[in-house]
Design an enzyme around this catalytic site. Structure first.
Site, PDB file in Angstrom:
ATOM      1  N   LYS A  39     -17.420  -0.626   6.372  1.00  0.00           N
ATOM      2  CA  LYS A  39     -17.917  -1.547   5.352  1.00  0.00           C
ATOM      3  C   LYS A  39     -19.433  -1.448   5.164  1.00  0.00           C
ATOM      4  CE  LYS A  39     -17.308  -6.259   3.669  1.00  0.00           C
ATOM      5  NZ  LYS A  39     -16.762  -7.603   3.943  1.00  0.00           N
ATOM      6  N   MET A  98      24.659   8.514   1.376  1.00  0.00           N
ATOM      7  CA  MET A  98      24.557   9.764   2.123  1.00  0.00           C
ATOM      8  C   MET A  98      24.815   9.524   3.608  1.00  0.00           C
ATOM      9  SD  MET A  98      24.323  12.886   1.430  1.00  0.00           S
ATOM     10  CE  MET A  98      23.374  13.460   0.025  1.00  0.00           C
ATOM     11  N   PHE A 101     -11.255  -7.403  13.931  1.00  0.00           N
ATOM     12  CA  PHE A 101     -10.207  -7.873  13.023  1.00  0.00           C
ATOM     13  C   PHE A 101      -9.901  -6.807  11.973  1.00  0.00           C
ATOM     14  CE2 PHE A 101      -8.999 -10.154   9.063  1.00  0.00           C
ATOM     15  CZ  PHE A 101      -7.732 -10.523   9.480  1.00  0.00           C
ATOM     16  N   GLN A 102      -8.652  -6.530  11.787  1.00  0.00           N
ATOM     17  CA  GLN A 102      -8.173  -5.505  10.851  1.00  0.00           C
ATOM     18  C   GLN A 102      -8.783  -4.133  11.130  1.00  0.00           C
ATOM     19  OE1 GLN A 102      -8.236  -7.041   6.746  1.00  0.00           O
ATOM     20  NE2 GLN A 102      -6.174  -7.811   7.123  1.00  0.00           N
ATOM     21  N   GLU A 111       0.814  -1.225   0.000  1.00  0.00           N
ATOM     22  CA  GLU A 111       0.000   0.000   0.000  1.00  0.00           C
ATOM     23  C   GLU A 111       0.847   1.274   0.000  1.00  0.00           C
ATOM     24  OE1 GLU A 111      -0.540  -2.643   1.909  1.00  0.00           O
ATOM     25  OE2 GLU A 111      -2.649  -3.226   1.793  1.00  0.00           O
TER      26      GLU A 111
END
Lengths: 174, 596
Positions: free
Chosen positions: B174, B492, B124-125, B62
């Site tokens: 949802k 760097m 969940f999630q 993502e």
């Protein structure tokens, strides 16, 4: 540039009364290390759903400018007014003070309360609860005197403020 | 009045939440979404399945979806759109969102959420997405009623793209995706409190022009605000530069706003900017800042930043004014609109390109240019990284090329040695400095410009941070070129360890790098290694001729450092010009050591 001079500012905001708006305002102060001395928030227009937030903060001129600019760019913030620089304004605070003491000191507490136009709103034989309103400095003074003559517990409501005069600055936008 | 319209609008156009979202995306002109599905957004993916004119690019992480959307946005000027699921899908976007916030890139990120009745139950999630992203978005929404959805969708695009652009998150439980709500068109949406000022008082702009015209040592310092304002701003900047004859320097974010080949361009300024740009900033008497934010990479030690100048600051974001540097004349407004006004006033007042007045100034600048601070010597067989990028530039300059980068030495070398003639051609993570940005950003650019040449100038360490996207590039046949400046070090980091930490190279060497050629091959692309100078051109040619994605593994001199450099905590006139210069330069101060 008055870099070192910290000044106290009272800032009034008109915001959409929606979840998270207070978190956005507070998060701005927390995330950048700015100080909040007092904060009050309450809905002022139930139909259109606007709340007013009063924040007392202190900082250098540059910091105060930053705070106002950052507050202005929060999406649900409609108005940002720095009452401290926009002209004369009124500040009031409500405080409840519980004091435990006996004898002569109990009478003294009543006497002082009378001078400050504080009201006793609860009493037992060894305690009072006083309600006092006034400028933050007056409330400070009252609390200082009370704590000198007994054990105290203090709850302050925070500063609410409004500009003097007829102009309506933070009315609900049409 | 607007409010009454909002209350009385019709609501007979009802559909599911998922359908409202898709319809709003289409009305907003969205052509492509970068995303990754999951449980909480399945109804929306189902709706996408039924839609023909919304393209979905399936990324492999993502974070990459957000960077790809950034690349899309930066190369087109349109908002980039991201779609991810709840919980880990949302938390994985945080780096990308922060990157977009720092670089002011318009992004609309749709995140799934557990159904409203489960919010707060550690379902969940579940993650507190609006809480987590509050600090890394311009604004975010949690939609709790399908009735609000159309308003929120349209408002999100408006907020993301207007004023100083930035990322906006819409968190979508949802059940909202299933439940029915009314659809409202853009012109019917509820009023929004956010109304950024786009043009300041003409009097202030006039004062600015007067100040500029009086300047004996003037400079124009432009930034990313020029790019965000649209290509018109760059045209106007060129006109202003030609009209005044003043020197121009650009920040990392502003590169391309003035053609690099223009004789008035002094190059990039700041920590790895040119000697002439930084000295001109240090010595100028009037500074016109357009769309830059006096970033610490640019200013060096603040107390010695451009000490003798009158500073004019044009910015669309009032909170950028007087944040780091106190300016004399702040002007709130859009770059294009403000420059247009400036040009008009300059002409109206009959100001001339006053050569004698600034001739001396230009001769000082020419003197600094004589230092040739970017000069390098390609000797021997080992490829110098500067030479590699210079050759890449020479071979791609006349093509339709877009460049992205990762973060580190290669990024600075790209900024120094690749000349950008146009805006929107240069995509780099400036504010946040996100390693792993370049490869996914290149995907967004390539999707927006399928026929163009898209090159990610990368470091071997950075590119590994989002290397999984090779799979996405293979799936959509994106012929992206990764030009990996490979020195086996986090260059760097190593450079700072050398300068500030007694060359104690703690954890900055990568022991086990992959074989990039085999890696490309395993994902279905091409790759080649250039070990010596003689092989470099051949590899670049092969890369440009390949129709697949290509990993060019350019093995460069391992201990080359990026110069010129203003050590942290130092001032513009305390630059290190090259590695042999350290004897004459002050060591990094204790205060400087604490800076990043």
């Amino acid at each position: 540039m008055s870099e070192s001079l910290e000044q106290r500012h009272t800032i009034a905001l008109l915001v959409d009364n929606e979840p998270g708006v207070l978190a956005r305002v507070i998060g701005l102060f927390a995330g950048r290390g700015y100080n909040i001395e007092s904060l009050t928030v309450s809905e002022v227009d139930t139909v259109k759903g606007y709340s007013r937030i009063t924040i007392v903060t202190s900082g250098t001129e540059m910091v105060i400018q930053q705070i106002k600019a950052l507050l202005s760019r929060i999406v649900p913030v409609h108005e940002v007014h720095d009452l401290s620089i926009e002209g004369p304004h009124l500040e009031r605070e409500l405080a409840l003070i519980k004091i435990n003491n006996t004898g002569e000191q109990r009478i003294e507490a009543m006497r002082i309360a009378d001078m400050f136009r504080a009201r006793a709103i609860d009493s037992t034989l060894t305690s009072f609860v006083f309600e006092v309103t006034g400028s933050p400095r007056k409330v400070d003074a009252f609390i200082n005197l009370m704590s000198a003559i007994g054990n105290t517990e203090v709850c302050r409501g925070g500063v609410v403020a409004i500009a003097r005069g007829s102009k309506i600055e933070l009315g609900a936008p049409s | 009045m607007k409010f009454a319209k909002y209350q009385n609008r019709k609501s007979n156009n009802c559909m599911s939440g998922a359908a409202i979202i898709v319809k709003a995306l289409q009305e907003q002109g969205v052509e492509v979404i970068f995303g990754y599905p999951g449980g909480a957004v399945l109804p929306l993916y189902d709706e996408l399945f039924k839609t023909n004119n919304l393209r979905h690019i399936l990324v492999r992480h993502e974070q990459a979806a957000v960077h790809a959307a950034e690349g899309y946005a930066r190369s087109t000027g349109k908002p980039g759109v991201v779609l991810v699921t709840s919980g880990p899908g949302a938390t994985n976007t945080v780096t990308g969102l922060t990157d977009a916030l720092m670089d002011s890139i318009p992004i609309v990120c749709l995140t799934g959420q557990v159904p409203t009745h489960l919010i707060g139950t550690d379902a969940f999630q579940e993650a507190d997405t609006t809480g987590i992203t509050r600090a890394c978005t311009k604004h975010n929404y949690l939609v709790k009623k399908a009735e609000d959805l159309a308003d929120v969708m349209h408002e999100a695009f408006y907020v993301a793209a207007s004023g100083r652009p930035g990322p906006v998150v819409i968190d979508l439980p949802k059940d909202i995706l299933f439940s029915e709500g009314p659809y409202h068109k853009v012109e019917e949406v509820r009023p929004c409190a956010y109304k950024p000022q786009v043009l300041d008082d003409e009097k202030k702009i006039e004062t600015a022009v007067d100040l500029m015209a009086k300047g004996k040592r003037p400079i124009i310092y432009g930034g990313g605000g020029l790019i965000n304002s649209g290509p018109r701003a760059s045209e106007l900047l060129l006109e202003l530069a030609e009209l005044t004859g003043y020197p121009v320097t650009l920040t990392l974010m502003g590169l391309g706003a003035l053609p690099a080949s223009n004789s008035q361009f002094l190059g990039m300024l700041g920590m790895h900017g040119t000697y002439e740009a930084n000295l001109a900033m240090n010595q100028c008497d009037v500074m016109l800042n357009i769309g830059a934010r006096f970033d610490d990479r640019v200013t060096g030690r603040l107390s010695d930043f451009s000490p003798r100048s009158t500073k004019i600051h044009v910015d669309i974001d009032p909170s950028s004014i007087n944040k780091n540097v106190k300016v004399d004349l702040p002007i709130i407004g859009d770059a294009s609109m403000t420059i247009e006004k400036m040009i008009k006033i300059w002409k109206h007042k009959g100001y001339q390109k006053n050569d004698p007045q600034i001739k001396e100034w230009w001769s000082d600048i020419e003197g600094w240019r004589e230092e040739k601070c970017l000069e390098f010597k390609q000797e021997g067989k080992i490829i110098k990284p500067q030479y590699a990028i210079r050759r890449l530039f020479e071979k791609t300059a006349n093509k339709d090329t877009f460049i992205t980068t990762e973060v580190g030495q290669h990024q600075m070398w790209a900024a120094q040695y690749y000349g950008f003639e146009q805006p929107n051609r240069w995509m780099t993570s400036g504010g946040l400095g996100t390693m792993g940005y370049g490869l996914p950003a290149a995907m967004g650019v390539q999707i927006a410009h399928p026929e163009s040449l898209v090159i990610d100038i990368a470091g071997e360490a950075s590119i590994l941070m989002n290397i999984q996207e090779l799979s996405t590039m293979a799936q959509y046949k994106m012929p992206i070129k990764a030009f990996i400046v490979n020195n086996q070090w986090m260059g760097m980091v190593r450079q700072w360890q050398e300068l500030n930490h007694g060359s104690r190279y703690s954890q900055s060497y990568t022991e086990s790098l992959p074989d990039f050629v085999k890696l490309a091959d395993s994902f279905g692309g091409d790759g080649m290694v250039a070990e010596t100078v003689d092989e470099l051109d051949g590899v670049i040619d092969a890369m440009l001729n390949s129709e697949k994605f290509f990993l060019a593994d350019i093995r460069v001199a391992k201990e080359e450092n990026c110069f010129p450099m203003i050590p942290s905590g130092a001032a513009h006139n305390e630059m290190i010009l090259n590695s042999g210069d350290s004897g004459v330069t002050p060591k990094t101060t204790t205060a400087g050591m604490a800076l990043v």
